[in-house]
Enzyme design. Structure first.
Site, mmCIF file in Angstrom:
data_model
loop_
_atom_site.group_PDB
_atom_site.id
_atom_site.type_symbol
_atom_site.label_atom_id
_atom_site.label_comp_id
_atom_site.label_asym_id
_atom_site.label_seq_id
_atom_site.Cartn_x
_atom_site.Cartn_y
_atom_site.Cartn_z
ATOM 1 C CE1 TYR A 296 13.176 31.441 6.939
ATOM 2 C CE2 TYR A 296 13.216 29.076 6.523
ATOM 3 C CZ TYR A 296 12.979 30.365 6.085
ATOM 4 O OH TYR A 296 12.554 30.573 4.802
ATOM 5 C CE LYS B 88 -0.132 -0.469 4.982
ATOM 6 N NZ LYS B 88 -0.669 -1.275 6.066
HETATM 7 C C1 LIG Z 1 0.098 -2.155 6.646
HETATM 8 C C2 LIG Z 1 -0.505 -3.432 7.030
HETATM 9 C C3 LIG Z 1 0.273 -4.590 7.099
HETATM 10 C C4 LIG Z 1 1.784 -4.566 7.017
HETATM 11 O O1 LIG Z 1 2.268 -4.087 8.251
HETATM 12 P P1 LIG Z 1 3.829 -3.948 8.591
HETATM 13 O O2 LIG Z 1 3.846 -3.530 10.003
HETATM 14 O O3 LIG Z 1 4.353 -2.888 7.676
HETATM 15 O O4 LIG Z 1 4.460 -5.268 8.335
HETATM 16 C C5 LIG Z 1 -0.375 -5.796 7.338
HETATM 17 N N1 LIG Z 1 -1.712 -5.840 7.505
HETATM 18 C C6 LIG Z 1 -2.503 -4.744 7.477
HETATM 19 C C7 LIG Z 1 -3.957 -4.860 7.697
HETATM 20 C C8 LIG Z 1 -1.915 -3.503 7.248
HETATM 21 O O5 LIG Z 1 -2.681 -2.407 7.241
#
Ligand SMILES: *Cc1c(COP(=O)(O)O)cnc(C)c1O
Length: 394
Positions: A265, A46
């Site tokens: 800054y 994702k």
């Molecule tokens: C993002 C996600 C994962 C992967 O998680 P990591 O901690 O990056 O390994 C797995 N399952 C779900 C439902 C997620 O949202």
């Protein structure tokens, strides 16, 4: 027609560049697959594969055997479909009216996570015919998911339509990165009851951290994300994963400044010695967060000293506040001839580990990676193993 401009090598001339080592990515996935034991190993890709590019990452993982992918949205799934032709692609945020076509045309599996989504999904099945789905069940996170008792009731509901055919029942761990946390066992027990009710349907609980918790957490399919990209999944332990992403910013200018002068800054850094400074082409608009400033950031409450870059074999601290497009590093301790305009300073990578950079910013590697912005030039180091060639040729 000729012109007087040389061909531009975008990577060699970029202000900010990101190198993604697909060989390391693949090794990390294979490592996760070994640790997943008898379970199949999927991949969470994702948010553009955690900022590293879903096309290249998805294809590399597909070519070494990944066949179960998790994306957040249907659009991400449609993009991935081009690189993972016969894989299962699960859409974690579920299906929403108006997106049905994306799911059916790209063969995406919606992850149904609420009673409303379930009702909508039943109507989609009635209108468009059979299609697989997954069910997300909440076992204590209180984010997405049917309540466990409602999921079990659904499993035992003899009146549910035959076209309703979940292929996966899943849940997500809240505290997997903390192996000693009692919540892990509670969620495990709750999920066992759910998966038992859905007899014959595959079950999935473990993200990267969950894989490290041991085989009872693995069920039929694991869903590693951050570990594939080299991040630390479990707090307080050595990270066995290989770094995958390297971010480097070009030095635009070096300058000398006297003790007593201030930098950036707010004059937030007052120099205590005569110093040499390197100004690089990356700032908070590139995800090099303002909280990495060396000091004078009222919103950073962690008391940490700020970020470090790496050049010529040594770390160099951020000097003063990080700005939108530019960051200043104190390079006084690096031999002058090794720090010139045009050279690159590593922001994170093999020397400044992503987790250390993230901690200095008061955040986690996930946020650093997904926050990289749009201005960097990406370069992929190909994965060239024999099995990739044979799979790719098949
Ligand atoms: C993002 C996600 C994962 C992967 O998680 P990591 O901690 O990056 O390994 C797995 N399952 C779900 C439902 C997620 O949202």
């Amino acid at each position: 027609m000729t012109d007087s401009f040389e061909d531009n090598d975008a990577f060699a001339s970029a202000g900010l560049r990101l190198t993604v080592d697909l060989g390391a990515l693949v090794e990390n996935w294979q490592d996760m697959a070994r640790r997943s034991g008898r379970a199949r190993t999927g991949a969470a890709v994702k948010a553009d594969a955690y900022g590293l590019g879903i096309e290249d990452v998805g294809e590399a993982l597909y070519l070494v055997g990944a066949r179960d992918f998790f994306v957040a949205t249907a659009d991400e799934g449609a993009t991935l479909r081009l690189y993972a032709p016969d894989a299962r692609i699960f859409v974690l945020c579920g299906i929403w009216p108006g997106t049905e076509r994306l799911f059916f045309e790209n063969d995406l599996v919606p992850v149904i996570a609420s009673e409303e989504q379930l009702a909508f999904w039943m109507s989609v099945l009635a209108d468009h015919g059979d299609h697989p789905c997954a069910l997300q069940v909440d076992t204590g996170f209180n984010r997405l998911g049917l309540r466990a008792e409602d999921a079990i009731a659904l499993a035992n509901d003899v009146s549910r339509p035959a076209s309703f055919a979940p292929v996966l029942v899943m849940s997500h761990l809240a505290c997997g990165d903390d192996a000693a946390n009692a919540m892990n066992k509670q969620q495990l027990e709750a999920f066992r009851a759910v998966s038992a009710a859905f007899e014959g349907i595959e079950a999935s609980l473990a993200n990267s951290a969950g894989i490290f918790l041991g085989s009872e957490y693995h069920f039929d399919l694991t869903r590693p994300g951050i570990a594939l990209y080299g991040g630390r999944a479990v707090n307080g332990t050595a990270n066995p994963m290989r770094p995958v992403a390297t971010a480097e910013a070009r030095i635009i200018q070096t300058r000398s400044a006297k003790a007593g002068e201030v930098v950036s800054y707010g004059g937030a850094l007052k120099l205590t010695r005569d110093s040499r400074l390197a100004v690089v082409s990356a700032g908070y608009a590139d995800g090099y967060m303002r909280s990495l400033s060396s000091g004078g950031v009222p919103l950073r409450h962690t008391g940490l000293p700020g970020g470090q870059g790496f050049i010529a074999g040594q770390p160099v601290p951020v000097a003063g506040r990080v700005t939108m497009d530019l960051t200043i590093f104190d390079v006084t301790d690096v031999p002058e001839k090794l720090v010139r305009a045009g050279n690159y300073i590593e922001l994170f990578g093999k020397n400044i580990l992503i987790d250390d950079a993230a901690r200095a910013a008061g955040t986690i590697s996930y946020e650093m990676l997904t926050g990289l912005g749009l201005r960097h030039e990406r370069h992929y180091i190909a994965h060239e193993s024999e099995d990739q060639k044979s799979v790719g040729a098949a």
